[in-house]
Design a protein around this motif. Structure first.
Motif, short mmCIF file in Angstrom:
data_model
loop_
_atom_site.label_atom_id
_atom_site.label_comp_id
_atom_site.label_asym_id
_atom_site.label_seq_id
_atom_site.Cartn_x
_atom_site.Cartn_y
_atom_site.Cartn_z
N TYR A 1 0.84 -1.20 0.00
CA TYR A 1 0.00 0.00 0.00
C TYR A 1 0.87 1.24 0.00
N ALA A 2 0.60 2.15 -0.89
CA ALA A 2 1.23 3.47 -0.88
C ALA A 2 0.13 4.49 -1.09
N LEU A 3 0.04 5.48 -0.20
CA LEU A 3 -1.10 6.39 -0.21
C LEU A 3 -1.22 7.16 -1.51
N ASP A 4 -0.09 7.64 -2.04
CA ASP A 4 -0.19 8.42 -3.26
C ASP A 4 -0.70 7.58 -4.42
N ARG A 5 -0.30 6.29 -4.47
CA ARG A 5 -0.75 5.43 -5.56
C ARG A 5 -2.22 5.06 -5.42
N GLU A 6 -2.68 4.93 -4.17
CA GLU A 6 -4.04 4.50 -3.91
C GLU A 6 -5.07 5.61 -4.09
N THR A 7 -4.60 6.87 -4.09
CA THR A 7 -5.53 7.99 -4.03
C THR A 7 -6.58 7.95 -5.14
N ASP A 8 -6.18 7.68 -6.36
CA ASP A 8 -7.10 7.74 -7.48
C ASP A 8 -7.60 6.36 -7.91
N GLN A 9 -7.22 5.30 -7.19
CA GLN A 9 -7.71 3.97 -7.52
C GLN A 9 -9.18 3.86 -7.10
N HIS A 10 -10.04 3.50 -8.04
CA HIS A 10 -11.45 3.29 -7.75
C HIS A 10 -12.10 4.54 -7.14
N ALA A 11 -11.66 5.73 -7.56
CA ALA A 11 -12.14 6.97 -6.95
C ALA A 11 -13.65 7.13 -7.08
N ALA A 12 -14.21 6.81 -8.23
CA ALA A 12 -15.65 6.98 -8.42
C ALA A 12 -16.43 6.04 -7.51
N ALA A 13 -15.94 4.80 -7.35
CA ALA A 13 -16.61 3.84 -6.48
C ALA A 13 -16.53 4.27 -5.02
N LYS A 14 -15.38 4.80 -4.61
CA LYS A 14 -15.23 5.29 -3.25
C LYS A 14 -16.19 6.45 -2.97
N THR B 1 -21.30 1.60 14.16
CA THR B 1 -20.08 1.58 13.35
C THR B 1 -20.42 1.19 11.92
N HIS B 2 -19.85 1.91 10.98
CA HIS B 2 -20.15 1.69 9.57
C HIS B 2 -18.84 1.52 8.80
N LEU B 3 -18.70 0.39 8.15
CA LEU B 3 -17.54 0.12 7.32
C LEU B 3 -17.85 0.62 5.91
N VAL B 4 -17.03 1.54 5.40
CA VAL B 4 -17.27 2.15 4.09
C VAL B 4 -16.14 1.74 3.16
N VAL B 5 -16.45 0.92 2.16
CA VAL B 5 -15.44 0.38 1.25
C VAL B 5 -16.01 0.30 -0.16
N ASP B 6 -15.14 0.40 -1.15
CA ASP B 6 -15.60 0.11 -2.51
C ASP B 6 -15.54 -1.39 -2.73
N ALA B 7 -16.26 -1.86 -3.72
CA ALA B 7 -16.45 -3.30 -3.92
C ALA B 7 -15.17 -4.06 -4.21
N SER B 8 -14.11 -3.36 -4.64
CA SER B 8 -12.84 -4.04 -4.92
C SER B 8 -12.21 -4.63 -3.67
N LYS B 9 -12.64 -4.17 -2.48
CA LYS B 9 -12.05 -4.65 -1.23
C LYS B 9 -12.62 -6.01 -0.79
N PHE B 10 -13.76 -6.41 -1.34
CA PHE B 10 -14.37 -7.68 -0.94
C PHE B 10 -13.54 -8.86 -1.47
N GLY B 11 -13.24 -9.80 -0.56
CA GLY B 11 -12.44 -10.95 -0.92
C GLY B 11 -10.94 -10.71 -0.82
N THR B 12 -10.56 -9.48 -0.47
CA THR B 12 -9.15 -9.13 -0.34
C THR B 12 -8.70 -9.28 1.11
N VAL B 13 -7.45 -9.67 1.32
CA VAL B 13 -6.89 -9.80 2.67
C VAL B 13 -5.60 -8.99 2.75
N ARG B 14 -5.52 -8.10 3.76
CA ARG B 14 -4.32 -7.33 4.06
C ARG B 14 -3.69 -7.87 5.35
#
Length: 237
Positions: free
Chosen positions: A69-82, A206-219
């Motif tokens: 994970y790098a914040l600058d790289r992640e910023t625009d990934q899936h931005a519309a979904a987020k 508590t509300h978990l807010v994620v775009d759908a690309s996070k489902f099935g992923t493990v960090r």
């Protein structure tokens, strides 16, 4: 000089301005380079990942953290979904709520979407979220400080954790890098785990807010079971 050449020159000057710093204020960069903030934002978008704009700051390219994970790289990934997920989540915020907003690149959309007329107390521990909330006239901002983690633009520390544990929170909005039925809800940075868990413990909802690309992923850093939340909100909910 061509427009492309002028942009390249500004980006080189921006790199020199950043030097070893993690971030600069967007307004300061624009003033020093003699152009508008919008021009700097366009330059950053054309920088090929060298820089990113987070709230009112320009962030330099970061070394990847655990889990890739790098914040600058992640910023625009899936931005519309987020943004779509956050548009659903913001509807839960009510007048005079005390809310917690987690760090990352999803929840800045939530902070930016909060209606201006709502009176709030907002708790956060990340630079990009704090920057957005600090501009709101009707928000009492509580920024949990401590050691600044450059790769995540967030803070951690025992004093901040104790402060969070002393607060009553109506609604906590959490982010995650992965949501897995068996492996639970995970993120990439281990320093975030105690803060996330404290927010979950102190919040009525508590509300978990994620775009759908996070489902099935493990960090690598697990902080909750998948069923630990009042709701899970995504762009496909």
């Amino acid at each position: 000089m061509s427009r492309t050449g002028m942009r390249s020159d500004r980006l080189d000057r921006l790199a020199a301005m950043l030097g070893g710093q993690s971030h600069l204020k967007l307004g300061d960069v624009a003033a020093d380079l003699g152009v508008s903030e919008m021009t700097i934002r366009r330059d950053v978008l054309e920088s090929g990942g060298r820089f990113a704009c987070l709230g009112g700051h320009v962030i330099g390219a970061q070394t990847e953290a655990a889990g890739g994970y790098a914040l600058d790289r992640e910023t625009d990934q899936h931005a519309a979904a987020k943004a779509a997920a956050c548009a659903r989540a913001v509807e839960l915020i009510e007048q005079d709520d005390t809310i917690f907003i987690d760090c990352g690149t999803t929840l800045p959309h939530l902070a930016a979407l909060i209606p201006a007329e709502l009176r709030l107390t907002a708790v956060c521990y990340s630079l990009n979220i704090a920057d957005i909330l600090s501009r709101r006239d009707n928000t009492r901002l509580i920024l949990l400080g401590g050691v600044f983690h450059q790769g995540a633009a967030s803070f951690s520390g025992e004093a901040a954790l104790q402060e969070l544990l002393s607060l009553n929170i109506n609604k906590a909005f959490l982010s995650a890098g992965g949501v897995h039925e068996e492996r639970g809800v995970t993120c990439s940075h281990f320093h975030e785990v105690p803060v996330k868990q404290a927010a979950i413990a102190r919040a009525v909802n508590t509300h978990l807010v994620v775009d759908a690309s996070k489902f099935g992923t493990v960090r690598p850093a697990r902080f909750a079971d998948a069923d630990a939340f009042t709701s899970i909100i995504s762009d496909r909910t």
